[in-house]
Design a protein around this motif. Structure first.
Motif, mmCIF file in Angstrom:
data_model
loop_
_atom_site.group_PDB
_atom_site.id
_atom_site.type_symbol
_atom_site.label_atom_id
_atom_site.label_comp_id
_atom_site.label_asym_id
_atom_site.label_seq_id
_atom_site.Cartn_x
_atom_site.Cartn_y
_atom_site.Cartn_z
ATOM 1 N N GLU A 88 -10.657 -5.782 5.283
ATOM 2 C CA GLU A 88 -11.922 -5.948 4.560
ATOM 3 C C GLU A 88 -11.709 -7.024 3.506
ATOM 4 O O GLU A 88 -10.712 -7.008 2.786
ATOM 5 C CB GLU A 88 -12.340 -4.624 3.896
ATOM 6 C CG GLU A 88 -13.732 -4.681 3.286
ATOM 7 C CD GLU A 88 -14.186 -3.318 2.745
ATOM 8 O OE1 GLU A 88 -14.210 -2.341 3.513
ATOM 9 O OE2 GLU A 88 -14.489 -3.246 1.548
ATOM 10 N N ARG A 91 -8.403 -8.656 3.111
ATOM 11 C CA ARG A 91 -7.300 -7.838 2.606
ATOM 12 C C ARG A 91 -6.956 -6.757 3.626
ATOM 13 O O ARG A 91 -7.806 -6.376 4.426
ATOM 14 C CB ARG A 91 -7.674 -7.198 1.269
ATOM 15 C CG ARG A 91 -7.860 -8.207 0.143
ATOM 16 C CD ARG A 91 -8.567 -7.541 -1.035
ATOM 17 N NE ARG A 91 -8.609 -8.393 -2.221
ATOM 18 C CZ ARG A 91 -9.581 -9.265 -2.476
ATOM 19 N NH1 ARG A 91 -10.584 -9.417 -1.644
ATOM 20 N NH2 ARG A 91 -9.552 -9.991 -3.571
ATOM 21 N N PHE A 92 -5.710 -6.258 3.539
ATOM 22 C CA PHE A 92 -5.294 -5.141 4.388
ATOM 23 C C PHE A 92 -6.022 -3.898 3.891
ATOM 24 O O PHE A 92 -5.981 -3.581 2.708
ATOM 25 C CB PHE A 92 -3.780 -4.914 4.276
ATOM 26 C CG PHE A 92 -2.938 -5.967 4.954
ATOM 27 C CD1 PHE A 92 -2.840 -7.245 4.425
ATOM 28 C CD2 PHE A 92 -2.225 -5.671 6.113
ATOM 29 C CE1 PHE A 92 -2.055 -8.218 5.044
ATOM 30 C CE2 PHE A 92 -1.438 -6.635 6.741
ATOM 31 C CZ PHE A 92 -1.362 -7.911 6.214
ATOM 32 N N LYS A 93 -6.673 -3.195 4.813
ATOM 33 C CA LYS A 93 -7.372 -1.967 4.437
ATOM 34 C C LYS A 93 -6.509 -0.777 4.840
ATOM 35 O O LYS A 93 -6.140 -0.640 6.008
ATOM 36 C CB LYS A 93 -8.726 -1.906 5.146
ATOM 37 C CG LYS A 93 -9.599 -0.753 4.710
ATOM 38 C CD LYS A 93 -10.974 -0.887 5.355
ATOM 39 C CE LYS A 93 -11.851 0.309 5.005
ATOM 40 N NZ LYS A 93 -13.171 0.202 5.642
ATOM 41 N N VAL A 94 -6.146 0.046 3.863
ATOM 42 C CA VAL A 94 -5.227 1.159 4.117
ATOM 43 C C VAL A 94 -5.836 2.448 3.569
ATOM 44 O O VAL A 94 -6.739 2.408 2.736
ATOM 45 C CB VAL A 94 -3.854 0.899 3.457
ATOM 46 C CG1 VAL A 94 -3.176 -0.320 4.068
ATOM 47 C CG2 VAL A 94 -3.998 0.731 1.945
ATOM 48 N N PRO A 95 -5.324 3.594 4.020
ATOM 49 C CA PRO A 95 -5.860 4.866 3.517
ATOM 50 C C PRO A 95 -5.746 4.948 1.996
ATOM 51 O O PRO A 95 -4.864 4.328 1.409
ATOM 52 C CB PRO A 95 -4.966 5.916 4.176
ATOM 53 C CG PRO A 95 -4.393 5.256 5.369
ATOM 54 C CD PRO A 95 -4.272 3.796 5.022
ATOM 55 N N ARG A 96 -6.624 5.716 1.391
ATOM 56 C CA ARG A 96 -6.624 5.786 -0.073
ATOM 57 C C ARG A 96 -5.296 6.341 -0.563
ATOM 58 O O ARG A 96 -4.637 7.136 0.109
ATOM 59 C CB ARG A 96 -7.784 6.639 -0.575
ATOM 60 C CG ARG A 96 -7.575 8.118 -0.422
ATOM 61 C CD ARG A 96 -8.838 8.877 -0.718
ATOM 62 N NE ARG A 96 -8.568 10.310 -0.595
ATOM 63 C CZ ARG A 96 -8.580 11.139 -1.626
ATOM 64 N NH1 ARG A 96 -8.876 10.714 -2.832
ATOM 65 N NH2 ARG A 96 -8.318 12.416 -1.452
ATOM 66 N N ILE A 97 -4.930 5.891 -1.765
ATOM 67 C CA ILE A 97 -3.630 6.226 -2.327
ATOM 68 C C ILE A 97 -3.832 7.221 -3.449
ATOM 69 O O ILE A 97 -4.721 7.061 -4.280
ATOM 70 C CB ILE A 97 -2.965 4.972 -2.918
ATOM 71 C CG1 ILE A 97 -3.033 3.815 -1.940
ATOM 72 C CG2 ILE A 97 -1.547 5.265 -3.346
ATOM 73 C CD1 ILE A 97 -2.371 4.055 -0.631
ATOM 74 N N GLY A 99 -2.560 8.575 -6.894
ATOM 75 C CA GLY A 99 -1.679 8.115 -7.960
ATOM 76 C C GLY A 99 -1.509 6.619 -7.902
ATOM 77 O O GLY A 99 -2.055 5.941 -7.038
ATOM 78 N N GLU A 100 -0.755 6.094 -8.853
ATOM 79 C CA GLU A 100 -0.531 4.663 -8.910
ATOM 80 C C GLU A 100 0.838 4.321 -8.366
ATOM 81 O O GLU A 100 1.650 5.189 -8.085
ATOM 82 C CB GLU A 100 -0.651 4.172 -10.368
ATOM 83 C CG GLU A 100 -2.091 3.986 -10.767
ATOM 84 C CD GLU A 100 -2.232 3.135 -12.001
ATOM 85 O OE1 GLU A 100 -1.204 2.777 -12.594
ATOM 86 O OE2 GLU A 100 -3.384 2.853 -12.365
ATOM 87 N N ALA A 101 1.080 3.019 -8.231
ATOM 88 C CA ALA A 101 2.367 2.561 -7.729
ATOM 89 C C ALA A 101 3.488 3.049 -8.642
ATOM 90 O O ALA A 101 3.295 3.179 -9.842
ATOM 91 C CB ALA A 101 2.380 1.046 -7.673
#
Lengths: 102, 479
Positions: A88, A91-97, A99-101
């Motif tokens: 999208e 950008r790479f569209k990935v499952p929601r994360i 927490g943060e990195a």
């Protein structure tokens, strides 16, 4: 030298969860046995007398391998995104994360 | 409560290095490009790709170490393993137990010394955007990833827990930023994320009690946020302890608009990252010759630059408090060389400093590339009284726009001829004659009225009269 503690099923389950791998009970048994064998093999080094041997960071006695700070050609974006599971806005569209990195 | 609560603060600053390419591949290190255009098999973590260390990044990291008085040591790279899509290969290459720079310090402008535990190299991560209805992480339906930033070289600078107030924390980040810019390692643009700060905060009763349990605060995007977040977090911890609860060690997220921190997650054990030596990279072992060569390329650091200007003013009886602020401004903006060169050309330090801090500073970008000779000539014209302050400022604006020029010619073009003594005397005399009451009060010793007459003369001459010359003429008339 004391025998290192043998790898447990719980250890494998923990490492699998860190890697977000869903293992079945059978797979847990299999990998616990296989990984323990690998670690036992590596542990053979412990039987050697290594007093006075300096730790090494790399198999080769080489240091300072570097390149110049010169730009190279990048990949074509269409080619890059063709390998993404979903895209999208370029950008790479990935499952929601959650927490943060780290 | 027997003793006052005090804070203990340690800061971790991530600084993006100003290289042309990434840390381990030749993709451009550029901010703001189209998403996923600066990527290759290496920074996308594709199988078979291998990292090769960027020599320029190492040298900038060593420059930071030198500027922070660190020991520069033989070092190694590790893999820090974690599952998160901001790194396509599921680990970040970082330095772990053998960092490049250790045991340094940074002196704040007031002389307070903050220890630097380490300044190590690592790669930046890609940029994730959390999309969905709420726009917040917790309500996000999915995440979008741009890997342009993935692999950009970083140095993480870890301070000792020496900082005791939010003001000190702000001063530390401000000074560190100036050092990073002066060393050539960083552009210091916090708003573009090229400098990012995490704060470890704990509280204790009194200055000698053992350290309390700390929390790490993330998402501090400005020096102002840093100060606010530390104050909020310390108060949150004090309230917890005073109500009989205890502080839980965790990572917290600063919400700038709400003005509060909230829990992100409990501190992950170092074990969970399963650090191990990066087998695709060999040790980095700078020898004395290389370290010296990097050190030789370092310019003057901000503290040295401030001291240099203060020294010039000491010779002239200063610096005053206002001048200390002017020095800070001028050095922060990188305009101190202009002052030094003007003084060397014979301009008074106070004038050179004031014009630089107040006028040249309004367009610092242009002032940094201004011809110092033209600048010194302009200030000389003003000091001699050939140009009034107002005129000098107008000429400076033209000099800045053009990057240089002949100040005397610009002044002539603008019609800024210095007033002859006769014409000035006539204008002053007229102001005196038309205001007899004020004049008699001035003659009786009301010196404030000098400003009144000077104002009249300035108005009559449209700012072309020299203020000092007007004052001298008024004194002469009073006798």
């Amino acid at each position: 030298m004391a025998e290192p503690a043998r790898l447990t099923r719980e250890d494998v389950a923990h490492v699998a969860s860190l890697a977000r791998l869903a293992l079945s009970d059978d797979e847990l048994d299999t990998f616990t046995w296989q990984l323990a064998e690998v670690l036992d093999h590596a542990a053979d080094v412990s039987s050697l007398d290594l007093d006075g041997v300096a730790p090494t960071a790399h198999a080769m006695a080489v240091t300072n391998v570097m390149r110049l700070d010169e730009p190279q050609v990048c990949l074509d974006r269409d080619e890059v995104l063709a390998a993404a599971p979903d895209v999208e806005d370029y950008r790479f569209k990935v499952p929601r994360i959650l927490g943060e990195a780290p | 409560m027997s003793t006052e609560w005090t804070m203990v603060i340690g800061l971790e600053v991530h600084c993006e290095l100003k290289t042309a390419t990434k840390l381990f591949c030749g993709c451009p290190n550029a901010f703001g490009d189209e998403p996923n255009t600066n990527v290759c098999p290496n920074c996308l973590g594709l199988p078979g790709s291998l990292p090769v260390l960027n020599q320029r990044a190492v040298e900038l990291a060593m420059a930071i170490g030198t500027a922070l008085h660190c020991d520069i040591r033989p070092s190694t790279f590790h893999r820090k393993n974690y599952f998160y899509p901001d790194q396509a290969k599921d680990y970040q290459i970082s330095q772990y137990d053998e960092p490049l720079n250790v045991d340094g310090y940074l002196d704040l402008p007031d002389g307070f010394r903050v220890g630097i535990e380490r300044a190590h190299m690592e790669e930046d991560t890609g940029k994730t955007t959390h999309a969905g209805s709420s726009g917040r992480i917790h309500g996000a339906d999915y995440s979008l990833v741009d890997y342009n930033r993935s692999g950009v070289p970083l140095v993480e600078i870890v301070s000792a827990p020496d900082i005791r107030t939010s003001d000190q924390a702000r001063a530390y980040v401000t000074e560190l930023r100036a050092v990073l810019v002066a060393s050539g390692a960083s552009d210091g643009k916090m708003e573009e994320g090229s400098m990012r700060v995490d704060a470890n905060v704990s509280v204790r009763r009194g200055a000698d009690a053992p350290f309390g349990t700390r929390c790490e605060i993330k998402n501090l995007n400005s020096v102002r946020s840093l100060g606010r977040a530390i104050e909020y977090e310390a108060q949150r911890q004090i309230t917890l302890i005073e109500s009989g609860e205890s502080v839980v060690q965790q990572t917290r997220h600063w919400d700038e608009s709400a003005g509060r921190t909230s829990a992100l997650r409990s501190k992950e054990d170092a074990y969970d990252y399963r650090y191990f030596l990066e087998p695709d990279l060999v040790p980095l072992v700078p020898d004395a010759e290389w370290i010296q060569a990097v050190s030789d390329t370092l310019g003057m650091m901000p503290a040295e630059r401030r001291a240099r200007l203060a020294q010039l003013l000491t010779e002239a009886g200063g610096p005053s408090e206002a001048q200390v602020d002017q020095i800070t401004t001028v050095v922060d903006l990188g305009l101190d060389d202009l002052v030094v060169e003007a003084v060397a050309a014979g301009v008074g330090t106070a004038l050179a400093l004031a014009r630089t801090a107040n006028e040249a500073a309004t367009d610092a970008e242009a002032a940094r590339v201004l011809d110092p000779k033209a600048y010194a000539e302009l200030l000389t014209l003003e000091a001699q009284g050939s140009l009034s302050a107002t005129q000098a400022k107008a000429v400076l604006a033209d000099l800045l726009a053009a990057g240089g020029g002949d100040p005397a010619a610009i002044a002539r073009d603008k019609g800024f001829e210095a007033m002859s003594e006769d014409s000035l005397a006539a204008t002053v005399a007229e102001a005196v004659q038309t205001n007899p009451d004020e004049w008699s009060r001035f003659c009786e010793g009301d010196d404030k009225l000098a400003g009144f007459f000077t104002g009249l003369v300035m108005k009559a001459t449209k700012g072309q009269a020299n203020g000092k010359a007007v004052a001298a003429e008024l004194r002469r008339l009073r006798g």
